[in-house]
Motif scaffolding. Sequence first.
Motif, PDB file in Angstrom:
ATOM      1  N   GLY A   1       0.812  -1.102   0.023  1.00 48.34           N
ATOM      2  CA  GLY A   1      -0.024   0.171   0.084  1.00 48.34           C
ATOM      3  C   GLY A   1       0.800   1.111   0.026  1.00 48.34           C
ATOM      4  N   LYS A   2       2.119   1.207   0.145  1.00 50.84           N
ATOM      5  CA  LYS A   2       3.086   2.313   0.211  1.00 50.84           C
ATOM      6  C   LYS A   2       3.029   2.726  -1.097  1.00 50.84           C
ATOM      7  N   PRO A   3       3.019   4.115  -1.524  1.00 49.23           N
ATOM      8  CA  PRO A   3       3.232   4.761  -2.719  1.00 49.23           C
ATOM      9  C   PRO A   3       4.705   5.146  -3.056  1.00 49.23           C
ATOM     10  N   LEU A   4       5.257   4.902  -3.926  1.00 42.33           N
ATOM     11  CA  LEU A   4       6.539   5.133  -4.241  1.00 42.33           C
ATOM     12  C   LEU A   4       7.008   5.670  -5.878  1.00 42.33           C
ATOM     13  N   TRP A   5       7.926   6.388  -5.995  1.00 39.04           N
ATOM     14  CA  TRP A   5       7.997   6.830  -7.438  1.00 39.04           C
ATOM     15  C   TRP A   5       9.174   6.160  -8.073  1.00 39.04           C
ATOM     16  N   LEU A   6       9.050   5.665  -9.359  1.00 34.19           N
ATOM     17  CA  LEU A   6       9.986   4.630  -9.886  1.00 34.19           C
ATOM     18  C   LEU A   6      10.684   5.464 -11.207  1.00 34.19           C
ATOM     19  N   THR A   7      11.859   5.244 -11.752  1.00 34.75           N
ATOM     20  CA  THR A   7      12.507   5.466 -12.774  1.00 34.75           C
ATOM     21  C   THR A   7      13.111   4.503 -13.538  1.00 34.75           C
ATOM     22  N   ILE A   8      13.277   4.497 -14.729  1.00 35.12           N
ATOM     23  CA  ILE A   8      13.911   3.432 -15.432  1.00 35.12           C
ATOM     24  C   ILE A   8      15.048   3.867 -16.107  1.00 35.12           C
ATOM     25  N   ARG A   9      16.216   3.113 -16.129  1.00 33.24           N
ATOM     26  CA  ARG A   9      17.496   3.213 -16.878  1.00 33.24           C
ATOM     27  C   ARG A   9      17.244   3.186 -18.323  1.00 33.24           C
ATOM     28  N   ARG A  10      17.246   4.371 -18.900  1.00 31.69           N
ATOM     29  CA  ARG A  10      17.035   4.515 -20.541  1.00 31.69           C
ATOM     30  C   ARG A  10      18.000   3.446 -21.075  1.00 31.69           C
ATOM     31  N   ASP A  11      19.293   3.516 -20.626  1.00 28.01           N
ATOM     32  CA  ASP A  11      20.465   2.912 -21.237  1.00 28.01           C
ATOM     33  C   ASP A  11      20.446   1.279 -21.150  1.00 28.01           C
ATOM     34  N   ARG A  12      19.696   0.885 -19.969  1.00 29.83           N
ATOM     35  CA  ARG A  12      19.527  -0.449 -20.054  1.00 29.83           C
ATOM     36  C   ARG A  12      18.169  -1.100 -20.358  1.00 29.83           C
ATOM     37  N   CYS A  13      17.558  -0.419 -21.321  1.00 26.16           N
ATOM     38  CA  CYS A  13      16.293  -0.781 -21.799  1.00 26.16           C
ATOM     39  C   CYS A  13      16.432  -1.502 -23.105  1.00 26.16           C
ATOM     40  N   PHE A  14      15.572  -2.642 -23.829  1.00 28.20           N
ATOM     41  CA  PHE A  14      15.662  -2.885 -24.932  1.00 28.20           C
ATOM     42  C   PHE A  14      14.089  -2.657 -25.696  1.00 28.20           C
ATOM     43  N   VAL A  15      14.367  -2.523 -26.846  1.00 33.11           N
ATOM     44  CA  VAL A  15      13.162  -1.857 -27.561  1.00 33.11           C
ATOM     45  C   VAL A  15      12.929  -2.909 -28.757  1.00 33.11           C
ATOM     46  N   PHE A  16      11.719  -3.742 -28.717  1.00 32.74           N
ATOM     47  CA  PHE A  16      11.712  -4.722 -29.625  1.00 32.74           C
ATOM     48  C   PHE A  16      10.183  -4.409 -30.219  1.00 32.74           C
ATOM     49  N   PRO A  17      10.185  -4.431 -31.662  1.00 32.34           N
ATOM     50  CA  PRO A  17       8.659  -4.371 -32.273  1.00 32.34           C
ATOM     51  C   PRO A  17       7.946  -5.524 -31.902  1.00 32.34           C
ATOM     52  N   VAL A  18       6.792  -5.301 -31.494  1.00 35.25           N
ATOM     53  CA  VAL A  18       5.695  -6.346 -31.139  1.00 35.25           C
ATOM     54  C   VAL A  18       5.508  -7.446 -32.218  1.00 35.25           C
ATOM     55  N   GLY A  19       5.700  -8.699 -31.995  1.00 34.86           N
ATOM     56  CA  GLY A  19       5.576  -9.703 -33.004  1.00 34.86           C
ATOM     57  C   GLY A  19       6.880 -10.304 -33.182  1.00 34.86           C
ATOM     58  N   ASP A  20       8.172  -9.769 -32.988  1.00 27.85           N
ATOM     59  CA  ASP A  20       9.192 -10.082 -33.186  1.00 27.85           C
ATOM     60  C   ASP A  20       9.795 -11.101 -31.935  1.00 27.85           C
TER      61      ASP A  20
END
Length: 360
Positions: A341-360
């Motif tokens: 129940g505790k609210p917290l804010w999250l961020t994402i490391r852009r340099d550690r993300c992988f972007v793939f087209p849906v269906g690949d």
Amino acid sequence: MTTPPRLEVRNLSRSFDGRAVVDDVSLTIQPGQVTCLLGPSGCGKSTTLRIIAGVELQDAGEIHVDGDLICDTVYRVPAERRRIGLMFQDFALFPHLTVAQNVAFGLSGSAAENRARVEAMLDRVDLRRFIDAWPHELSGGEQQRVALARALAPRPRIMLMDEPFSGLDNRLRDDIRDTTLTILKDEGTAVLLVTHEPDEAMRMADEIALMRHGRIVQQGAPYNIYNAPIDKQAVAFFSDINVIRGVVRGALTDTPFGQFLAPGIPDGQEVEIVIRPQHLKIDFDRNGQGPLPTAQDGTPARGVVSRARFMGNESLVEFRMDHDGSTIKATVPNVFLPSPGKPLWLTIRRDRCFVFPVGD
């Protein structure tokens, strides 16, 4: 003149009842190199190993050792003449033979030469004191080391290993793996190891061949396989993942965590942004107001803790995100167990993300 690889597999294929179990598999292994065939159960790893060993016939493809053809669909060197060692999950020691007799089983020298080789190999695995013991008198780890000594005693050029450590407990498994790896490297043996455990592949392999549905989908050094995966399934095979969907507009994708680059993906294409839990960051200073995020960390998004568990050297925290109700997992070093129940804010490391087209 270039020295040929110790093992070269070219376009190997094998089908059963019309289903391709091994589909155009190619790989090379140098002396002293450990290559791991990594993939889920049923993907064709063990069949590939059996074909190389000579106990299964391929439908297409060639196998070369030190540049010499040992097998195609016409010519076939018998398994016993290939100088290929085998290690499997079951240790397969002969119960009616002593440790010394087991290790000497594949040797063809004189009695004195064989005895010297047996003693040398048992010294390498620290089991000389059990030379006259029977297999049933040894622990599981000791039996596995005897199996290793037996496999290496004939000085094979290549060692094929099919899930050889899966029957051992975790602590013992690490010790036996390290011992095995050291000996194989010292002997200059080319090793092809089959496993479905990513941790084992990362620990032992110089190169990983990631296998799926009979095909090698990605091949390279463990660092590259882990940090430059070919698709979402490759990321998920090594760790838990979080997936955020978006649509590409002008090589960018808008998400609650800010914009992400999607180079080379056409406008209108739906994509999946994949991130591992350890690369999410909890913004403890923000609490809805704090400092602006960095360019690397993107835009904070708020979630509510649904549960938290301590995992030993880290804590796994699951959040229900405000923007769409989805679940996102984050790992935090050491002990961090916020109440549900505790609210917290999250961020994402852009340099550690992988972007793939849906269906690949």
